[in-house]
Design an enzyme around this catalytic site. Sequence first.
Site, mmCIF file in Angstrom:
data_model
loop_
_atom_site.group_PDB
_atom_site.id
_atom_site.type_symbol
_atom_site.label_atom_id
_atom_site.label_comp_id
_atom_site.label_asym_id
_atom_site.label_seq_id
_atom_site.Cartn_x
_atom_site.Cartn_y
_atom_site.Cartn_z
ATOM 1 N N TYR A 43 0.649 -1.199 0.320
ATOM 2 C CA TYR A 43 0.289 0.066 -0.273
ATOM 3 C C TYR A 43 0.841 0.634 -0.113
ATOM 4 O O TYR A 43 0.215 1.774 -0.816
ATOM 5 C CB TYR A 43 -0.734 -0.024 1.418
ATOM 6 C CG TYR A 43 -1.700 0.563 1.044
ATOM 7 C CD1 TYR A 43 -2.903 1.848 0.346
ATOM 8 C CD2 TYR A 43 -1.489 2.411 2.508
ATOM 9 C CE1 TYR A 43 -3.862 2.853 0.579
ATOM 10 C CE2 TYR A 43 -2.858 3.423 2.260
ATOM 11 C CZ TYR A 43 -3.794 3.099 1.474
ATOM 12 O OH TYR A 43 -3.942 4.807 1.963
ATOM 13 N N LYS B 248 1.273 4.569 -3.055
ATOM 14 C CA LYS B 248 0.723 5.504 -2.644
ATOM 15 C C LYS B 248 2.465 6.279 -3.180
ATOM 16 O O LYS B 248 1.595 7.217 -2.895
ATOM 17 C CB LYS B 248 0.141 5.469 -1.260
ATOM 18 C CG LYS B 248 -1.074 5.142 -1.100
ATOM 19 C CD LYS B 248 -2.049 6.298 -2.232
ATOM 20 C CE LYS B 248 -3.225 5.063 -1.896
ATOM 21 N NZ LYS B 248 -4.473 6.353 -2.477
#
Length: 296
Positions: free
Chosen positions: A146, A150
Amino acid sequence: MTGAGTGLGRAYALLLAAEGARVVVNGPALDGAPSGAPAVAAEIHALGGMAVPDLHDATRDATEIVMSAMDAWGRVDIVINNAGATDGGGVDEMPPGRLQRLVDVNFLASAAVLRAAWPVFKRQRYGRVVNTASGSILGLPGCYAYQASKAAVVGLTRALAFDGAPHGIKVNAVCPVAWTAMTEGIPDPAFRRFLVERFDPALVAPFVGALASRDAPCSGELFSAGGGIAARVVLGFTPGYVPEGAAGIADYLDNFDAICATDGLVVAGGAMEEVAYRARQLGADLTDPTLGVPAP
């Protein structure tokens, strides 16, 4: 606007519509759950605004999302990339398919939507983009995929800020802090309660609206926004250690405090500004005022 069927995206859509924007409310049906996009579009209509729902999946049908705006209103002025997914697991634990899903949703879908909108922006000589990064890029255990996906959004934002500057396009990113479906899994009940009470998604929306507005004063920047607070997140470099002559391994280890000291931290407008700074440290002058993102 991707990911606008619930949570932060819904808050953004409602606020922008209230400000007079005509909104494409994008949100596909996922994992057997119906899309929230039609309900949000209906909510906007009930409040006197203008919106159309769009159920395309940004990971596969980014062009169709942009065409929804072109078909409805003949132009695209703002792209808000808000669609996102989260997953946990260590680098040696997460199967490749789950990693790819996060990269697809969090990064590649954002890039694809912008690829589709970019010719319109260039033709209009105007565009505003708000991408969604995450404060997790500063470090958070157990969710490397994640964070990495990002962090890629930050690189995308910086790159397109440079590319868009000659065409009147401004590209920024926000790290939202809000109570949403993606934060419901936080295990600490006290922290969850604090988010519920103080970090409503509606409190992020006005700052996102500011970045999406014609008067947005910057491009290529990253911001944290939540609970009514907005703050710049900087990519900077330290003055560092400048050796006298050739340095070896021991020299760098002995001077690690100087390498890491944040006194005199420099926030550059781009990579070439750091090159120019380092050149000056070494006695050369490579200053070029055209290398950075133009000032507001």
